[in-house]
Design a protein around this motif. Structure first.
Motif, PDB file in Angstrom:
ATOM      1  N   GLY A  40      -9.305 -38.042 -40.935  1.00 36.32           N
ATOM      2  CA  GLY A  40      -9.915 -38.233 -39.622  1.00 36.32           C
ATOM      3  C   GLY A  40      -9.415 -37.294 -38.553  1.00 36.32           C
ATOM      4  N   ALA A  41      -8.485 -36.388 -38.901  1.00 29.26           N
ATOM      5  CA  ALA A  41      -7.961 -35.443 -37.903  1.00 29.26           C
ATOM      6  C   ALA A  41      -9.115 -34.659 -37.269  1.00 29.26           C
ATOM      7  CB  ALA A  41      -6.975 -34.485 -38.561  1.00 29.26           C
ATOM      8  N   VAL A  42      -8.973 -34.406 -35.966  1.00 22.50           N
ATOM      9  CA  VAL A  42     -10.017 -33.653 -35.264  1.00 22.50           C
ATOM     10  C   VAL A  42      -9.674 -32.163 -35.333  1.00 22.50           C
ATOM     11  CG1 VAL A  42     -11.233 -33.319 -33.089  1.00 22.50           C
ATOM     12  CG2 VAL A  42     -10.416 -35.605 -33.733  1.00 22.50           C
ATOM     13  N   VAL A  43     -10.601 -31.374 -35.870  1.00 24.68           N
ATOM     14  CA  VAL A  43     -10.409 -29.931 -35.962  1.00 24.68           C
ATOM     15  C   VAL A  43     -11.349 -29.291 -34.947  1.00 24.68           C
ATOM     16  CG1 VAL A  43     -10.407 -27.941 -37.506  1.00 24.68           C
ATOM     17  CG2 VAL A  43      -9.910 -30.222 -38.415  1.00 24.68           C
ATOM     18  N   THR A  44     -10.779 -28.467 -34.077  1.00 26.62           N
ATOM     19  CA  THR A  44     -11.613 -27.835 -33.047  1.00 26.62           C
ATOM     20  C   THR A  44     -11.590 -26.322 -33.214  1.00 26.62           C
ATOM     21  OG1 THR A  44      -9.709 -27.865 -31.581  1.00 26.62           O
ATOM     22  CG2 THR A  44     -11.311 -29.626 -31.293  1.00 26.62           C
ATOM     23  N   ALA A  45     -12.666 -25.682 -32.777  1.00 20.08           N
ATOM     24  CA  ALA A  45     -12.736 -24.219 -32.770  1.00 20.08           C
ATOM     25  C   ALA A  45     -13.118 -23.777 -31.363  1.00 20.08           C
ATOM     26  CB  ALA A  45     -13.772 -23.740 -33.791  1.00 20.08           C
ATOM     27  N   ARG A  46     -12.392 -22.764 -30.861  1.00 14.74           N
ATOM     28  CA  ARG A  46     -12.721 -22.215 -29.539  1.00 14.74           C
ATOM     29  C   ARG A  46     -12.862 -20.703 -29.692  1.00 14.74           C
ATOM     30  NH1 ARG A  46      -9.132 -26.001 -28.711  1.00 14.74           N
ATOM     31  NH2 ARG A  46      -9.621 -27.671 -27.252  1.00 14.74           N
ATOM     32  N   PRO A  47     -13.942 -20.126 -29.113  1.00 14.18           N
ATOM     33  CA  PRO A  47     -14.086 -18.672 -29.194  1.00 14.18           C
ATOM     34  C   PRO A  47     -13.001 -18.002 -28.345  1.00 14.18           C
ATOM     35  CG  PRO A  47     -15.765 -19.619 -27.790  1.00 14.18           C
ATOM     36  CD  PRO A  47     -15.015 -20.774 -28.372  1.00 14.18           C
ATOM     37  N   VAL A  48     -12.303 -17.037 -28.935  1.00 13.54           N
ATOM     38  CA  VAL A  48     -11.216 -16.369 -28.216  1.00 13.54           C
ATOM     39  C   VAL A  48     -11.761 -15.386 -27.191  1.00 13.54           C
ATOM     40  CG1 VAL A  48      -9.277 -14.764 -28.484  1.00 13.54           C
ATOM     41  CG2 VAL A  48      -9.564 -16.669 -30.077  1.00 13.54           C
ATOM     42  N   ASP A  49     -12.836 -14.691 -27.603  1.00  9.07           N
ATOM     43  CA  ASP A  49     -13.381 -13.668 -26.684  1.00  9.07           C
ATOM     44  C   ASP A  49     -14.670 -14.157 -26.055  1.00  9.07           C
ATOM     45  OD1 ASP A  49     -14.351 -13.793 -29.170  1.00  9.07           O
ATOM     46  OD2 ASP A  49     -14.090 -11.649 -29.649  1.00  9.07           O
ATOM     47  N   GLY A  50     -14.529 -14.834 -24.934  1.00  7.71           N
ATOM     48  CA  GLY A  50     -15.725 -15.206 -24.171  1.00  7.71           C
ATOM     49  C   GLY A  50     -16.369 -16.481 -24.653  1.00  7.71           C
ATOM     50  N   ASN A 159     -22.566 -23.423 -39.087  1.00  7.13           N
ATOM     51  CA  ASN A 159     -23.114 -22.349 -38.267  1.00  7.13           C
ATOM     52  C   ASN A 159     -22.189 -21.904 -37.139  1.00  7.13           C
ATOM     53  OD1 ASN A 159     -25.505 -22.299 -39.769  1.00  7.13           O
ATOM     54  ND2 ASN A 159     -26.341 -23.990 -38.549  1.00  7.13           N
ATOM     55  N   LEU A 160     -20.977 -21.602 -37.498  1.00  9.86           N
ATOM     56  CA  LEU A 160     -20.043 -21.072 -36.505  1.00  9.86           C
ATOM     57  C   LEU A 160     -20.396 -19.592 -36.287  1.00  9.86           C
ATOM     58  CD1 LEU A 160     -17.620 -22.451 -35.098  1.00  9.86           C
ATOM     59  CD2 LEU A 160     -16.142 -21.351 -36.799  1.00  9.86           C
ATOM     60  N   PRO A 161     -20.696 -19.200 -35.039  1.00 16.30           N
ATOM     61  CA  PRO A 161     -21.091 -17.806 -34.803  1.00 16.30           C
ATOM     62  C   PRO A 161     -19.951 -16.845 -35.142  1.00 16.30           C
ATOM     63  CG  PRO A 161     -21.650 -19.184 -32.923  1.00 16.30           C
ATOM     64  CD  PRO A 161     -20.786 -20.019 -33.834  1.00 16.30           C
ATOM     65  N   ALA A 162     -20.341 -15.645 -35.515  1.00 17.66           N
ATOM     66  CA  ALA A 162     -19.341 -14.614 -35.832  1.00 17.66           C
ATOM     67  C   ALA A 162     -18.492 -14.314 -34.599  1.00 17.66           C
ATOM     68  CB  ALA A 162     -20.038 -13.346 -36.312  1.00 17.66           C
ATOM     69  N   GLY A 163     -17.234 -13.951 -34.852  1.00 21.18           N
ATOM     70  CA  GLY A 163     -16.324 -13.660 -33.749  1.00 21.18           C
ATOM     71  C   GLY A 163     -14.947 -14.176 -34.095  1.00 21.18           C
ATOM     72  N   THR A 164     -14.074 -14.096 -33.115  1.00 18.61           N
ATOM     73  CA  THR A 164     -12.711 -14.569 -33.347  1.00 18.61           C
ATOM     74  C   THR A 164     -12.552 -15.955 -32.736  1.00 18.61           C
ATOM     75  OG1 THR A 164     -11.937 -12.307 -33.277  1.00 18.61           O
ATOM     76  CG2 THR A 164     -10.274 -14.010 -33.029  1.00 18.61           C
ATOM     77  N   TRP A 165     -12.021 -16.849 -33.542  1.00 14.00           N
ATOM     78  CA  TRP A 165     -11.922 -18.256 -33.144  1.00 14.00           C
ATOM     79  C   TRP A 165     -10.480 -18.714 -33.220  1.00 14.00           C
ATOM     80  CZ3 TRP A 165     -16.184 -21.115 -31.631  1.00 14.00           C
ATOM     81  CH2 TRP A 165     -17.432 -20.486 -31.804  1.00 14.00           C
ATOM     82  N   GLU A 166     -10.205 -19.647 -32.308  1.00 15.31           N
ATOM     83  CA  GLU A 166      -8.915 -20.311 -32.386  1.00 15.31           C
ATOM     84  C   GLU A 166      -9.160 -21.701 -32.973  1.00 15.31           C
ATOM     85  OE1 GLU A 166      -5.741 -19.971 -29.133  1.00 15.31           O
ATOM     86  OE2 GLU A 166      -6.488 -22.040 -28.945  1.00 15.31           O
TER      87      GLU A 166
END
Lengths: 220, 408
Positions: A40-50, A159-166
């Motif tokens: 049940g851990a919450v995994v988040t993704a944030r775009p690093v560049d913009g 569908n995670l968009p291409a780019g760098t993610w945290e």
């Protein structure tokens, strides 16, 4: 009980994930070797560049009380999305939190679904019930539209968009531990990366409610 | 009896049962208990005989009404509730007895401490065994000697506060530490039953308006004491108290200590009853290694005094109960001992007692409120007061009880 956890992040079927717009997207799978300890851990993704436009948030989310437990144990909540607390038990609950991002107390009689609560800051909202004090649940308020939950040691972003993610992970078992965030670049081509949480932690699972018999009474 | 049972069934069906915490407003609960007893006791103490169990061999001809119990209440909100509990019995005489009537307020919410206050007539929460509706035991039909005595003679008419530490408000602890204390009146005659009848084992609780039969002991006749003992009387206008502490770990282990003193003036007599100064200390525990196992016990020791040089008795009892549950089935076994040490040494009022008892009980729950129990008890007591009647002091009783309860 302590587990050592390692993360394995892989891009799946990136090539097949091209959308009509032509932008590169990938389904993204996070795997955790924790033998269920972070279920049940919450995994988040944030775009690093913009900023990247993400999926629209749900209109509401629900933290249900059923069988004298919170359901689910951990509920991810996007900032600004109302949370309601429907009581599906025959008994009354008195749900509270003293979280710095929003404290509240809700008397909830049988069948009650009171006014939803909105959180405008990200963070952890531990929940308890003043009547059934074994009841523990968590809201994890996130400030990104990209979030998912671990189920059977894996979590999938679609569908995670291409780019760098945290990439970050949160679970009550690792709440106070220095959990790192990982930078992962989604290039749209097949790729696999292994990241690890290299520290021990104690397992935290949802407590079972005590037995209930009509010839016994609780004492409070 | 048949008419009474129909009445019981009608009552059970017609009263709409609601959980007390479901919503604000009135609520009712209750239970009907029909029993059949096979016993080799000659004459029960309830019929002023020498034996200690509730039923005797003359009761074998028909079904018995264990009780009709009713709980009426009004919930103001989740914190405040008014409760009234009454039991109706046929033995020894038909009577409706008010066992509890109190207002309770509990705090919910902020902080590391919770409090609970009771005002009225209530049982101190010192029985590890009687945790069911209407102070019944969920493990056996009859209570242990200690709790039988508490149910017969002890009630607080007053106010109780209980304060529980529940840990940091962000991170509730698995440990709970409670302190409780009460001031009460109207229990000035407490101690007479265990002195003049000795210890007993049964499930009949006395209401604050109830009385209990006492045999015509020489002391009773000499002092012209009433033959009906009134456990709940205020005769000296002195306030009694009890206090204690409890540690609870994750609802799995509970340890409790309580000290009780009714502070009665043992030199006073009123309405043919005497003041009995009674104090005791008690240790109790309840351990649940798993949901299906319960191990519990209480140990009590105290002293009761009636007119300093007439009765001075030390009393002591302890029990251990183990229960195993699987699904709706439960098997419980209880072993216990009890003693009265007659300190005063007066030969015209002998109270010394030594005894032990073993109880084996099987019960099964059916549906939404039915419970069938089958229970065997052996009760041995060596009680000196019997010699006043030319009876043998040592008696062993056996009882087999079948009980069908309906909880509503």
């Amino acid at each position: 009980m302590t587990w050592r956890v390692s993360f394995c992040l892989r891009c799946l079927s990136a090539l097949s994930a091209l959308l009509l717009s032509g932008a590169l997207h990938a389904d993204f799978l996070v795997e955790v070797d924790s033998r269920g300890a972070l279920e049940g851990a919450v995994v988040t993704a944030r775009p690093v560049d913009g900023r990247v436009e993400g999926p629209s948030p749900p209109a509401t989310v629900s933290m249900v009380q059923a069988n004298r437990q919170f359901d689910p144990f951990i509920l991810p909540v996007p900032v600004g999305v109302p949370v309601d607390f429907p009581n599906r038990d025959d008994t009354a609950h008195h749900v509270y939190s003293f979280s710095p991002i929003g404290s509240f107390e809700l008397p909830l009689y049988k069948g009650d679904a009171p006014h939803p609560i909105v959180f405008d800051k990200p963070g952890v909202v531990p929940l308890g019930c003043n009547i059934h004090d074994w009841m523990i649940g968590y809201l994890y308020v996130v400030d990104t539209p990209w979030y998912t939950q671990l189920s059977h040691n894996s979590a999938r972003f679609e569908n995670l968009p291409a780019g760098t993610w945290e990439i970050s992970i949160w679970h009550p078992a690792i709440d106070h531990l220095p959990t790192p965030a990982w930078q992962v670049t989604i290039s749209g081509t097949g790729q696999s990366e292994t990241l690890s949480l290299d520290f021990p932690f104690a397992s935290v699972t949802q407590p079972e409610p005590p037995r209930e018999r009509f010839d016994e009474r609780g004492d409070y | 009896m048949v008419r009474l049972l129909s009445l019981a069934a009608l009552l059970a069906v017609s009263v709409s049962a609601r959980a007390a915490t479901e919503e604000p407003g009135f609520f009712t609960h209750g239970l009907t208990d029909v029993q059949y007893a096979w016993s080799d006791s000659e004459q029960s103490w309830l019929k002023r005989g020498p034996d200690k169990l509730r039923f005797d061999e003359t009761d074998q001809d028909e079904l018995q009404l264990g009780r009709l119990g009713l709980e009426l209440g009004y919930a103001f909100d989740l914190q405040s509730v008014l409760k009234l509990e009454a039991n109706y019995y046929l033995d020894p005489d038909s009577s409706l007895e008010l066992t509890e009537a109190y207002f309770q307020h509990r705090t919910l919410g902020a902080g590391s401490w919770r409090s609970r206050y009771k005002l009225g007539v209530f049982y101190p929460a010192i029985s590890m065994e009687n945790t069911g509706p209407l102070w019944t035991s969920p493990y056996t039909i009859s209570s242990s000697a200690i709790n039988t005595w508490l149910g017969e003679e002890l009630r607080a008419v007053g106010a109780e506060g209980r304060w529980t530490w529940i840990g940091d408000e962000y991170n509730r602890s698995k440990h709970r530490f409670s302190l409780f204390a009460a001031m009460f009146c109207c229990n000035d005659t407490l101690g007479a039953m265990i002195s003049w009848r000795g210890w007993s084992i049964h499930d009949r609780q006395t209401g604050v308006n109830g009385t209990l039969p006492i045999r015509e002991l020489p002391a009773i006749v000499y002092a012209d004491h009433s033959r009906e003992f009134e456990p709940f009387m205020e005769i000296d206008d002195r306030v009694g108290f009890y206090g204690g502490m409890e540690w609870d770990y994750a609802r799995r282990l509970k340890l409790q200590f309580v000290y009780y003193d009714n502070r009665a003036d043992d030199t006073i007599r009123q309405d043919d009853q005497f003041g009995w100064r009674t104090k005791f200390g008690q240790l109790g525990f309840h351990w649940q290694p798993a949901d299906s196992w319960d191990l519990l016990g209480q140990f009590m020791r105290g002293r009761t005094i009636m007119v300093e040089d007439v009765v001075i008795n030390d009393f002591e009892s302890g029990y251990l109960l183990v229960a195993k549950s699987w699904g709706p089935h439960r098997l419980a076994a209880r072993v216990e001992y009890f003693r009265i040490i007659d300190v005063d040494g007066n030969s015209f009022d002998l109270n010394r007692e030594d005894g032990d008892s073993q109880t084996l009980s099987y019960s099964r729950l059916f549906g939404r409120g039915w419970k069938l129990s089958l229970e065997a008890t052996r009760f041995f007591s060596d009680y000196a007061a019997r010699s006043h009647f030319g009876e043998t002091e040592r008696r062993t009783e056996h009882e087999l009880l079948v009980s069908l309860r309906y909880y509503f």
